[in-house]
Write an enzyme that holds these catalytic residues in place. Structure first.
Site, short mmCIF file in Angstrom:
data_model
loop_
_atom_site.label_atom_id
_atom_site.label_comp_id
_atom_site.label_asym_id
_atom_site.label_seq_id
_atom_site.Cartn_x
_atom_site.Cartn_y
_atom_site.Cartn_z
N CYS A 1 25.05 41.01 44.37
CA CYS A 1 25.37 41.28 42.96
C CYS A 1 24.16 41.19 42.05
O CYS A 1 24.26 41.49 40.85
CB CYS A 1 26.49 40.35 42.50
SG CYS A 1 28.00 40.67 43.42
N HIS B 1 32.76 44.53 36.94
CA HIS B 1 31.59 44.16 37.72
C HIS B 1 31.34 45.16 38.85
O HIS B 1 31.72 44.92 39.99
CB HIS B 1 31.80 42.74 38.26
CG HIS B 1 30.77 42.28 39.23
ND1 HIS B 1 29.43 42.58 39.11
CD2 HIS B 1 30.88 41.53 40.37
CE1 HIS B 1 28.78 42.05 40.13
NE2 HIS B 1 29.63 41.41 40.90
N CYS C 1 25.00 35.13 40.05
CA CYS C 1 25.27 34.56 41.38
C CYS C 1 25.53 35.71 42.34
O CYS C 1 25.95 36.78 41.90
CB CYS C 1 26.48 33.64 41.32
SG CYS C 1 27.97 34.53 40.81
C1 LIG Z 1 41.31 39.28 42.49
C2 LIG Z 1 41.57 40.65 43.09
C3 LIG Z 1 41.94 40.51 44.59
C4 LIG Z 1 42.76 41.25 42.34
O1 LIG Z 1 42.97 42.55 42.78
P1 LIG Z 1 44.26 43.36 42.33
O2 LIG Z 1 45.48 42.67 42.79
O3 LIG Z 1 44.04 44.76 42.76
O4 LIG Z 1 44.12 43.25 40.75
P2 LIG Z 1 44.98 43.91 39.62
O5 LIG Z 1 44.08 44.36 38.56
O6 LIG Z 1 45.96 44.92 40.20
O7 LIG Z 1 45.79 42.68 39.06
C5 LIG Z 1 46.89 42.10 39.74
C6 LIG Z 1 47.98 41.82 38.71
O8 LIG Z 1 47.46 40.87 37.79
C7 LIG Z 1 47.61 41.37 36.48
N1 LIG Z 1 46.50 40.90 35.66
C8 LIG Z 1 45.19 40.95 35.96
N2 LIG Z 1 44.46 40.44 34.96
C9 LIG Z 1 45.35 40.05 34.01
C10 LIG Z 1 45.20 39.47 32.74
N3 LIG Z 1 44.02 39.15 32.23
N4 LIG Z 1 46.33 39.21 32.03
C11 LIG Z 1 47.55 39.53 32.53
N5 LIG Z 1 47.74 40.08 33.72
C12 LIG Z 1 46.64 40.35 34.46
C13 LIG Z 1 47.60 42.87 36.64
O9 LIG Z 1 48.23 43.52 35.56
C14 LIG Z 1 48.37 43.04 37.90
O10 LIG Z 1 49.74 42.96 37.61
P3 LIG Z 1 50.81 43.89 38.37
O11 LIG Z 1 50.71 43.49 39.83
O12 LIG Z 1 52.08 43.52 37.72
O13 LIG Z 1 50.37 45.28 38.14
C15 LIG Z 1 40.34 41.58 42.95
O14 LIG Z 1 40.11 41.90 41.62
C16 LIG Z 1 39.12 40.94 43.55
O15 LIG Z 1 38.96 40.92 44.77
N6 LIG Z 1 38.26 40.41 42.67
C17 LIG Z 1 37.10 39.66 43.08
C18 LIG Z 1 35.97 40.59 43.29
C19 LIG Z 1 34.83 39.84 43.89
O16 LIG Z 1 34.95 39.12 44.86
N7 LIG Z 1 33.72 40.06 43.30
C20 LIG Z 1 32.51 39.52 43.78
C21 LIG Z 1 32.00 38.64 42.78
S1 LIG Z 1 30.24 38.47 42.90
#
Ligand SMILES: CC(C)(COP(=O)(O)OP(=O)(O)OC[C@H]1O[C@@H](n2cnc3c(N)ncnc32)[C@H](O)[C@@H]1OP(=O)(O)O)[C@@H](O)C(=O)NCCC(=O)NCCS
Length: 432
Positions: free
Chosen positions: A94, A387, A417
């Site tokens: 990243c 991101h 990070c």
């Molecule tokens: C966490 C993760 C698995 C979630 O993926 P996802 O399930 O596809 O995420 P979504 O955007 O569909 O959100 C899931 C649900 O949470 C809800 N949601 C997400 N953020 C929200 C918020 N701020 N407020 C309210 N609801 C929220 C979405 O609306 C969705 O609801 P639904 O299922 O009713 O549609 C994914 O984003 C991920 O892997 N993130 C980490 C990435 C990572 O590792 N990055 C490296 C960092 S260096």
């Protein structure tokens, strides 16, 4: 950096990015190369720079295309740039765009370059999906078979499991732990509560929504007309929730440890598509071409720790070194931009900055100190903005320099990070 004894300082002249779009949405038809080309073309146009001045293009991406792995070269082969531009791809998870920026900056400081573009892009909508080894071997063997029956015989060896495709996981190859599991572990080890994480995520959305509404965040963003029809246009990041509420965040189920966890889709950065880049020059060259740079690179540092420990805690080891190299203390810093992989990670890093234990591990007797929250991610961060792995470093660099100018601040500190237990920190100084 400017410490090679030749006195050359590296200026960041400008930065720009595409909007960041949640994976699978507005930019799903665009590759990382497309996104890179879009932002580089916009950078040249916004700065009115003749492409012939550009000597190098350094770009980062984390999940590269299997068929076009040198994204930098593909991006540089655009009509606005001469074919002689030196272009190469870097990979530091990243912090890949940061690596691109520091690589180019080092070459400028050494006197090997005068003008370079550095940044990165990522399309998590278009990750390569691979065949299993058995399937790949079968396809190769079948392509060599001389007759149809011989080919069919080879295919008959396949078993159902051989058809299961392989997708890149956001997991550590050495430990098998996903990023989310690491964030969970860090939340537990550093006593970060679910409430604190959700409040931090809410803050990220509120500040990013405010920065979008008043145009500060959109100033760094180019509008993207989406091919193939070019009928829709994206002008701002589509993951920012203007209506974010604590109650909605608190209602989300943990994703990575369903029973005892605290890391949710709401307090994690989302999977995102986007590109970002900056224009770097030696200070003399910028002056000669009539530019007033946004700022100069004062110092930077990378650090790493065992990925099996606290995967996303290495910014705590990098920041004190970058500050020391800049000859500054945290109190001298006007703005801090921290990449928000997860709220649990940012809050763990912030605790680490205050800890004697982490200070000593970084080789210092005193901690970095407490980051003034009024100076931290003042337009939100990756949780709300998104991101795209390879692009985030250039986004943060542009954001902090633009905001330093608006606030008439002098010094900015940024941290990132990364996977592999690595961390990055950089100090920039606004051109006075
Ligand atoms: C966490 C993760 C698995 C979630 O993926 P996802 O399930 O596809 O995420 P979504 O955007 O569909 O959100 C899931 C649900 O949470 C809800 N949601 C997400 N953020 C929200 C918020 N701020 N407020 C309210 N609801 C929220 C979405 O609306 C969705 O609801 P639904 O299922 O009713 O549609 C994914 O984003 C991920 O892997 N993130 C980490 C990435 C990572 O590792 N990055 C490296 C960092 S260096």
């Amino acid at each position: 950096m400017a410490t090679f004894g030749n006195g050359r300082r590296v200026a960041i002249v400008a930065g720009v990015r595409t909007p960041f779009a949640k994976a699978g949405t507005a930019f799903k038809s665009l590759s990382a190369i497309d996104l890179g080309k879009l932002c580089v073309a916009e950078l040249l146009q916004r700065t009115n720079l003749d492409g012939k001045e550009v000597q190098a293009l350094v770009f980062g991406t984390v999940v590269p295309s299997v068929v076009e792995p040198n994204i930098a070269r593909e991006v540089s082969l655009m009509p606005l740039l001469p074919k002689g531009v030196q272009s190469y791809t870097v990979s530091r998870a990243c912090a890949s765009a940061n690596q691109a920026i520091t690589d180019a900056a080092d070459q400028i400081a050494l006197g090997n370059l005068e003008v370079a573009i550095a940044g990165g892009s990522e399309s998590l909508s278009n990750i390569p999906i691979l065949h299993s080894k058995a399937m790949a071997d079968t396809l190769v063997a079948a392509s060599k078979a001389k007759t149809l029956p011989a080919r069919l015989k080879i295919f008959a060896r396949l078993r159902p499991k051989d058809f299961i495709p392989i997708t890149p996981a956001i997991a550590e190859p050495t430990t098998g732990e996903t990023m989310g599991q690491s964030a969970e572990k860090m939340a537990k080890l550093n006593s970060i509560t679910r409430e604190e994480q959700d409040h931090f995520a809410l803050r990220s959305h509120r500040l990013a929504a405010a920065g979008t509404a008043d145009g500060r965040l959109t100033a760094e963003i180019m509008p993207v007309y989406v091919p193939p029809k070019f009928e829709t246009v994206l002008t701002s990041d589509n993951g920012i929730r203007e209506d974010a509420s604590y109650e909605a965040l608190a209602a989300l189920k943990p994703v990575f440890d369903r029973q005892y966890g605290s890391v949710t889709a709401g307090n994690s950065s989302p999977l995102t598509d986007g590109g970002a880049c900056v224009l770097l020059m030696s200070e003399e060259k910028a002056k000669a071409l009539g530019y007033t740079p946004l700022g100069i690179i004062k110092s930077y540092a990378y650090a790493a720790l065992d990925p099996g420990e606290q995967l996303l805690q290495a910014p705590v080891l990098a920041a004190p070194v970058a500050l020391k190299r800049a000859g500054l203390k945290l109190q001298d810093i006007d703005l801090v931009e921290m990449h928000e992989a997860f709220a649990a990670q940012v809050l763990s890093n912030l605790k680490g900055f205050e800890s004697k234990y982490w200070a000593e591990r970084a080789g210092f007797s005193e901690p970095v100190g407490e980051v003034d929250r009024a100076k931290l991610n003042v337009m939100g961060g990756s949780i709300a903005i998104g991101h795209p792995f390879g692009a985030t470093g250039a986004r943060i660099t542009t954001t902090i320099l633009n905001e330093l100018r608006r606030r008439d601040g002098q010094f900015g500190l940024m941290t990132v990070c990364t996977a592999g237990g690595m961390g990055f920190a950089m100090v920039v100084e606004r051109n006075q």
